[in-house]
Write a protein that holds these residues in place. Structure first.
Motif, mmCIF file in Angstrom:
data_model
loop_
_atom_site.group_PDB
_atom_site.id
_atom_site.type_symbol
_atom_site.label_atom_id
_atom_site.label_comp_id
_atom_site.label_asym_id
_atom_site.label_seq_id
_atom_site.Cartn_x
_atom_site.Cartn_y
_atom_site.Cartn_z
ATOM 1 N N ALA A 156 0.843 -1.187 0.000
ATOM 2 C CA ALA A 156 0.000 0.000 0.000
ATOM 3 C C ALA A 156 0.880 1.241 0.000
ATOM 4 N N PRO A 157 0.309 2.352 -0.415
ATOM 5 C CA PRO A 157 1.098 3.569 -0.568
ATOM 6 C C PRO A 157 1.534 4.188 0.764
ATOM 7 N N TRP A 158 1.038 3.727 1.848
ATOM 8 C CA TRP A 158 1.507 4.240 3.141
ATOM 9 C C TRP A 158 1.600 3.066 4.106
ATOM 10 N N ASP A 159 2.220 3.254 5.223
ATOM 11 C CA ASP A 159 2.538 2.127 6.084
ATOM 12 C C ASP A 159 1.763 2.125 7.402
ATOM 13 N N THR A 160 1.101 3.232 7.722
ATOM 14 C CA THR A 160 0.369 3.275 8.982
ATOM 15 C C THR A 160 -0.963 2.535 8.852
ATOM 16 N N ARG A 161 -1.589 2.247 9.993
ATOM 17 C CA ARG A 161 -2.858 1.509 9.981
ATOM 18 C C ARG A 161 -3.939 2.362 10.642
ATOM 19 N N LEU A 162 -5.096 2.370 10.013
ATOM 20 C CA LEU A 162 -6.216 3.152 10.541
ATOM 21 C C LEU A 162 -7.426 2.237 10.730
ATOM 22 N N VAL A 163 -7.975 2.251 11.914
ATOM 23 C CA VAL A 163 -9.188 1.469 12.188
ATOM 24 C C VAL A 163 -10.289 2.453 12.583
ATOM 25 N N VAL A 164 -11.401 2.401 11.881
ATOM 26 C CA VAL A 164 -12.525 3.275 12.221
ATOM 27 C C VAL A 164 -13.663 2.416 12.753
#
Lengths: 463, 416
Positions: free
Chosen positions: B33-41
């Motif tokens: 993926a284009p970024w490495d952080t993870r987001l959970v909503v």
């Protein structure tokens, strides 16, 4: 408009069944709807009065158990409560069997579809253990008897039903200046829940011409609507906010004197007669029975028919069934899981004998529980707005997966011998058993897979 | 809608090709993926009472508005109390204490007195629609804000984002590809049945897309060693004995969702979203809110455990709700639909332990419509700053595309 008996069963009924004659025309469909409720008579489900009595017994036994201290008496009380609780929870699976058999065996499929439609429109659920199984008795008492009459009667029956009053917290709502509030020294309070949903969901619709002030006033007007386990619905003047209220510019009730039920029934009749209600219900019916983006002409005609007839639902249904847009030969809407399972059982010819000796547990495992994974836990819609209508809400990867798994596994548990797949395809799809379905019926490795694939095909899943 | 929003992995098979010989059994590899952080909503459906989650016991108006609902930290007394003191003004509901241990780096953060731009009608359904659309008014956009974030990125694959669970997550609806799955829906067909199912569904785009994704996800689950014995066992049993009736999820559904999300987020997935219900506390709020917060806290802990230290450190969890509830408790031991509410933040990437937001006060004149907590911030601005920090998407794009019309103002520093 060209009447198509197969389409009548698929789109406006419970699906095709080899052994049951299809209706010959719209008049026959409406005549059946207005005639005696054969299915309810044949496959009985108790009404809410009986249901509330069982809920009261449940509560009484639980109290006895909690009050009992130690020793033999306590263990007996515990045993008695647990035994009753098991029965109380499991009886809803038996009611599920009854409603499934109605859909399987009826010659009046339109009636069953209307029951489901209006039960969804007036979604009400038990929120406490004692009342949790009461969905089916509620529908039996509040929805089913009023399908073909005037909408205002259906509205009044549903909104004043004990289960609705419980579900939307109305029975706890107390007028701020009522006798009950004074007695409780201000601990009483108004609850807007039912008033809001009546305007937003049951009548005017969310885009309807009402504001927060109307919600507040209607909530004040509704105070006093209550119920008890013995008598069912009860109006409690002591809870009612004194004085008059103004809803949509109309004043209800007198400034002086005793609060009464009359003005509440009147506001419900006025809301039922509102043109915004006509338009809201017309669109909902059109979406439910035809397609997600219904023909605007159909919606307009239904609205007009509702207004002209003063909310006579049979006239509205007649308009729906007579309209060319209702008979587009191409299948559109996705059957929600309950209708999918019922129409599959109907196609398989499931009757009383097949499920007669089934225990509640078996019914749950083979029929009720799978509905949950398909996205439609029985009588447990996500909120007072009921189940979604959009096709895309149902045919998701996991929704389709659950349907396919059920379709391959369940029929052999429902019937001792599975039918010949090709004949089954012809019987359950009629003219819509196209070359591809026929090929699949013959090419599958097992009979169970063939039946499962036919049931999972878009031709069977859509209506 | 959901057809166009997904670009499904296509698995072309030839009729009659056997599953054992299929090249599809090779794990599919994805572009990073284009970024490495993870987001959970996490969408908290029903309207969470922010004033009972973050109790403003330091505000002089609070006790009078909430005579029998929860009060300050460790006060005991008739109203329980027992919360976690955050800053001398706010006390955290005790049910959220487990993910907020007294020692170590605080990994829960809070935003108080925020809301969507939705006002006055206080309907769950509209409130959730606008929360998920991320717009100022209803009907502006048919897609959801989390999907629009994806639309701004290059290199987004189907698995970059997951919509989890059985309900529809409108915030992920839109043209960017999104995977949609419930952890217990695995579909394992015989090779012949699979080919016939594809044949039956090939001309109906809705069915074709759903089947293709169901098969792909099921295969992956079956092979994933992280799925453990249970899943592998069930799958092979299914293959042996033919199809079994699917069982509905029971009990700890939220943990299954969190565990599945963590499993995906350890891999190529960057965004996961699911819903938790049970926040509409009109009556007996004490019990109901405690239970809902326990589910939320357990989900956060399950994510933390499933992600492992390294991934957790670059993870932000954001829990949002459609509106707050009335400042005054009602006559039935609960609260009614309101306006201003709270957001809960969690994860190693969050600057935890503090309450963000501008406190409006609880005096009657300070309330919205003299009944609800006055929203002093747009919850979309908080989401925008977190997304900006996580993915690097520009402020202009956030203010114009993702959340049309939002004003992000200054960065309050939600991230570490």
């Amino acid at each position: 408009m060209v009447f198509d008996p197969e389409l009548a069963e698929i789109r406006f009924g419970c699906g095709l069944a080899a052994q049951l004659a299809q209706p010959s025309d719209v008049a026959a469909m409406l005549a059946r709807l207005q005639g005696p409720d054969v299915a309810a008579h044949t496959f009985a489900i108790p009404g809410l009065d009986t249901g509330l009595a069982t809920a009261a017994t449940f509560a009484k036994l639980r109290r006895a158990w909690r009050k009992s201290r130690e020793g033999k008496q306590a263990s007996l009380a515990k045993q008695a409560f647990r035994k009753y609780r098991r029965h109380h929870v499991q009886q809803q699976h038996l009611w599920f069997r009854q409603s499934l058999l109605r859909q399987c065996q009826t010659r009046d499929g339109f009636r069953e579809r209307l029951v489901l439609f209006w039960a969804d429109h007036f979604t009400a659920q038990g929120k406490r253990a004692a009342l949790r199984p009461m969905g089916a008795p509620y529908v039996e008492s509040a929805i089913r008897p009023h399908l073909a009459g005037r909408f205002e009667d259906l509205l009044i029956a549903a909104v004043t039903s004990p289960l609705m009053l419980h579900y939307l917290d109305q029975h706890r709502s107390i007028g701020p200046n009522s006798r009950a509030a004074r007695r409780r020294k201000g601990r009483g309070g108004l609850n807007e829940n039912l008033a809001r949903e009546v305007m937003e969901l049951h009548t005017l619709g969310v885009d309807g011409p009402y504001g927060q002030q109307d919600v507040r006033q209607l909530a004040e007007l509704f105070t006093g609507l209550n119920f008890n386990a013995k008598k069912g619905f009860a109006f409690r003047g002591g809870q009612a906010e004194p004085g008059s209220e103004t809803v949509l510019g109309v004043t209800y009730g007198a400034d002086e004197g005793k609060a009464e039920l009359g003005p509440i029934l009147q506001v419900l009749r006025d809301l039922a007669a509102h043109p915004a209600t006509a338009a809201h219900l017309a669109r909902k019916l059109a979406v439910h029975f035809t397609r997600d983006d219904p023909d605007p002409g159909l919606v307009a005609d239904l609205t007009e028919s509702y207004i002209q007839s003063g909310g006579d639902l049979t006239r509205v249904y007649e308009t729906l069934l007579q309209h060319p847009a209702s008979w587009e030969p191409e299948l559109n809407n996705i059957k929600p899981p309950q209708d999918f399972v019922a129409s599959a059982c109907r196609g398989l010819g499931i009757g009383t004998g097949d499920l007669a000796d089934w225990k509640a547990k078996q019914l749950r495992r083979v029929l009720v529980a799978p509905l949950g994974l398909m996205g439609q836990r029985w009588q447990a819609a996500p909120g007072p707005d009921g189940w979604p209508e959009e096709d895309t809400a149902w045919i998701t990867p996991q929704g389709l997966s659950a349907r396919l798994r059920w379709a391959m596994a369940a029929p052999q548990k429902l019937r001792k011998d599975l039918p010949d797949p090709l004949r089954f395809a012809e019987q359950s799809l009629g003219q819509r058993a196209d070359a591809r379905v026929r090929f699949v019926a013959g090419a599958a490795e097992t009979r169970a897979e063939a039946i499962g694939l036919i049931l999972a095909s878009p031709a069977f899943q859509r209506r | 809608m959901s057809v166009s929003r997904r670009s499904f992995l296509t698995h072309g098979t030839v009729l009659g090709c056997s599953l054992a010989a299929s090249p599809l059994l090779t794990p599919v590899s994805f572009a990073a993926a284009p970024w490495d952080t993870r987001l959970v909503v996490i969408v908290l459906r029903g309207g969470m009472d922010g004033l009972d989650v973050l109790r403003p016991y330091g505000d002089p108006g609070f006790a009078g508005l909430r005579p029998t609902l929860g009060s300050g930290p460790g006060l005991g007394g008739p109203n329980g109390g027992g919360g976690v003191d955050l800053d001398g003004v706010f006390s955290l509901h005790p049910a959220l204490a487990p993910p907020m241990p007294p020692l170590g780096r605080p990994e829960l953060g809070f935003v108080q007195a925020v809301s969507t731009p939705y006002r006055d009608r206080r309907s769950h359904f509209d409130g959730q629609d606008i929360l998920e659309a991320g717009t100022r008014t209803l009907g502006e956009r048919r897609d959801g804000w989390l999907n629009r974030l994806l639309q701004q990125q290059s290199g987004v694959e189907a698995r970059t984002a997951f919509a989890l669970g059985q309900g529809d997550l409108q915030l992920l609806r839109g043209v960017a590809p999104v995977s949609d799955w419930s952890p217990d829906a695995d579909l394992l067909l015989s090779p012949q049945a699979e080919d016939l199912a594809k044949l039956l569904m090939q001309e109906d785009p809705l069915f074709k897309a759903a089947l293709s994704e169901a098969l792909a996800l099921s295969r992956e689950d079956a092979q994933d060693p992280a799925m453990g014995e249970t899943s592998g066992g069930a799958s092979s049993e299914m293959m042996r004995s033919g199809m079994e009736i699917p069982k509905a999820r029971r009990g700890k559904a939220h943990l299954k969702l969190a565990e599945f999300a963590a499993r995906q987020l350890r891999g190529e997935t960057r965004i996961a979203s699911f819903s938790l219900n049970g926040w509409d506390t009109h009556t007996r709020q004490k019990k109901a809110l405690g239970a809902a917060l326990t589910r939320l806290g357990d989900s956060i802990l399950a994510l933390k455990q499933g992600l492992g230290v390294d991934v957790w450190d670059k993870t932000a969890i954001v829990a949002v709700t459609e509106f707050g509830r009335t400042a005054r408790q009602n006559g039935t031991g609960g609260t009614d639909h309101g306006t201003g509410g709270a957001m809960i933040l969690a994860g190693g990437a969050i600057r935890g332990g503090r309450v963000f937001g501008q406190w409006p006060g609880l005096a009657e004149a300070d309330l919205y419509n003299r009944r609800d907590l006055m929203p002093t911030g747009d919850l979309r601005a908080t989401l925008a700053w977190i997304m900006q920090g996580m993915t690097g998407v520009s402020r202009t794009v956030l203010e114009q595309q993702v959340f049309p019309g939002v004003q992000m103002a200054a960065d309050p520093g939600y991230l570490r």
